[in-house]
Design a protein around this motif. Structure first.
Motif, PDB file in Angstrom:
ATOM      1  N   LEU A   1       0.775   3.575   8.248  1.00 23.45           N
ATOM      2  CA  LEU A   1       1.006   2.536   7.251  1.00 23.45           C
ATOM      3  C   LEU A   1      -0.355   2.088   6.745  1.00 23.45           C
ATOM      4  CD1 LEU A   1       3.050   0.768   5.767  1.00 23.45           C
ATOM      5  CD2 LEU A   1       2.867  -0.868   7.656  1.00 23.45           C
ATOM      6  N   TRP A   2      -0.603   2.366   5.467  1.00 21.55           N
ATOM      7  CA  TRP A   2      -1.884   2.054   4.829  1.00 21.55           C
ATOM      8  C   TRP A   2      -1.758   0.777   4.015  1.00 21.55           C
ATOM      9  CZ3 TRP A   2      -6.415   4.929   5.202  1.00 21.55           C
ATOM     10  CH2 TRP A   2      -6.310   6.193   5.764  1.00 21.55           C
ATOM     11  N   ARG A   3      -2.674  -0.153   4.238  1.00 20.13           N
ATOM     12  CA  ARG A   3      -2.724  -1.395   3.453  1.00 20.13           C
ATOM     13  C   ARG A   3      -3.874  -1.286   2.457  1.00 20.13           C
ATOM     14  NH1 ARG A   3      -3.292  -6.237   7.151  1.00 20.13           N
ATOM     15  NH2 ARG A   3      -5.346  -5.337   7.495  1.00 20.13           N
ATOM     16  N   ASN A   4      -3.582  -1.659   1.212  1.00 20.77           N
ATOM     17  CA  ASN A   4      -4.592  -1.658   0.160  1.00 20.77           C
ATOM     18  C   ASN A   4      -4.904  -3.108  -0.188  1.00 20.77           C
ATOM     19  OD1 ASN A   4      -6.208  -1.387  -2.080  1.00 20.77           O
ATOM     20  ND2 ASN A   4      -4.764  -0.147  -3.239  1.00 20.77           N
TER      21      ASN A   4
ATOM     22  N   TRP B   1      -8.661   0.531   1.446  1.00 17.98           N
ATOM     23  CA  TRP B   1      -7.517   1.031   2.195  1.00 17.98           C
ATOM     24  C   TRP B   1      -7.849   1.072   3.678  1.00 17.98           C
ATOM     25  CZ3 TRP B   1      -2.819   2.462   0.131  1.00 17.98           C
ATOM     26  CH2 TRP B   1      -2.761   2.602  -1.261  1.00 17.98           C
ATOM     27  N   GLU B   2      -6.888   0.625   4.499  1.00 18.37           N
ATOM     28  CA  GLU B   2      -7.032   0.751   5.937  1.00 18.37           C
ATOM     29  C   GLU B   2      -5.658   0.879   6.577  1.00 18.37           C
ATOM     30  OE1 GLU B   2      -9.306  -2.640   7.227  1.00 18.37           O
ATOM     31  OE2 GLU B   2      -7.798  -4.056   6.543  1.00 18.37           O
TER      32      GLU B   2
ATOM     33  N   GLY C   1       0.822  -1.205   0.000  1.00 18.19           N
ATOM     34  CA  GLY C   1       0.000   0.000   0.000  1.00 18.19           C
ATOM     35  C   GLY C   1       0.850   1.246   0.000  1.00 18.19           C
ATOM     36  N   ALA C   2       0.862   1.953   1.133  1.00 20.88           N
ATOM     37  CA  ALA C   2       1.586   3.229   1.196  1.00 20.88           C
ATOM     38  C   ALA C   2       1.926   3.568   2.640  1.00 20.88           C
ATOM     39  CB  ALA C   2       0.737   4.347   0.594  1.00 20.88           C
ATOM     40  N   VAL C   3       2.924   4.423   2.764  1.00 17.73           N
ATOM     41  CA  VAL C   3       3.248   5.001   4.067  1.00 17.73           C
ATOM     42  C   VAL C   3       3.029   6.509   3.963  1.00 17.73           C
ATOM     43  CG1 VAL C   3       5.745   5.189   3.592  1.00 17.73           C
ATOM     44  CG2 VAL C   3       4.934   5.138   5.953  1.00 17.73           C
TER      45      VAL C   3
END
Length: 158
Positions: A140-143, A148-149, A111-113
């Motif tokens: 820290l985002w998980r896709n 997204w969470e 995902g993304a940070v």
């Protein structure tokens, strides 16, 4: 021969330039996505909307901060949210993102940070809002299939 080398050079140059532009566009799009999610998350926080707020947190979220104990799981975070939002609680908190501080970077296969700073304002009925703190954060985002969470939060500098 010289023309061939020059042609190869220009092809390589424009290929690298196009790739860099494509990465920049993806990065900008990711930043927009994460900032929109951040806004929805903290609009819910500010409005004391637990149902919406919890949609942005993974069940197994881990929350680390420098001024409180580690909290593990969304269910463990909810009591403090509910307590903060009790109708009889005279003091409320309002969070504002410091936009110019935000960085968003992709995490391949995950995902993304998101890094940045945010301000927490103390809201007392009938009084001007007062800045409580401006901590830094890492989300820290998980896709997962477009959902997204946040799975990890680090908050420091309170």
């Amino acid at each position: 021969m010289k023309d061939k080398l020059l042609h190869i050079f220009f092809l390589a140059f424009f290929s690298v330039a196009a790739s860099a532009q494509s990465q920049a566009e993806q990065s900008h799009s990711l930043r927009d996505t994460i900032q929109a999610l951040d806004k929805q998350l903290f609009d819910a926080f500010n409005a004391c909307d637990l149902d919406t707020f919890r949609q942005f947190l993974a069940e197994d979220v881990e929350f680390y901060q420098d001024n409180d104990d580690v909290t593990v799981t969304r269910a463990a975070l909810e009591p403090s949210f509910k307590d903060r939002c009790r109708p009889d609680n005279a003091v409320k908190l309002r969070r504002e993102l410091v936009l110019e501080s935000v960085e968003v970077h992709p995490i391949q296969g995950y995902g993304a940070v998101q890094l940045g700073a945010h301000q927490f304002w103390v809201v007392n009925s009938g009084e001007p809002d007062q800045l409580g703190s401006t901590p830094r954060f890492v989300h820290l985002w998980r896709n997962t299939d477009g959902t997204w969470e946040i799975t990890r939060v680090i908050s420091y500098g309170h």
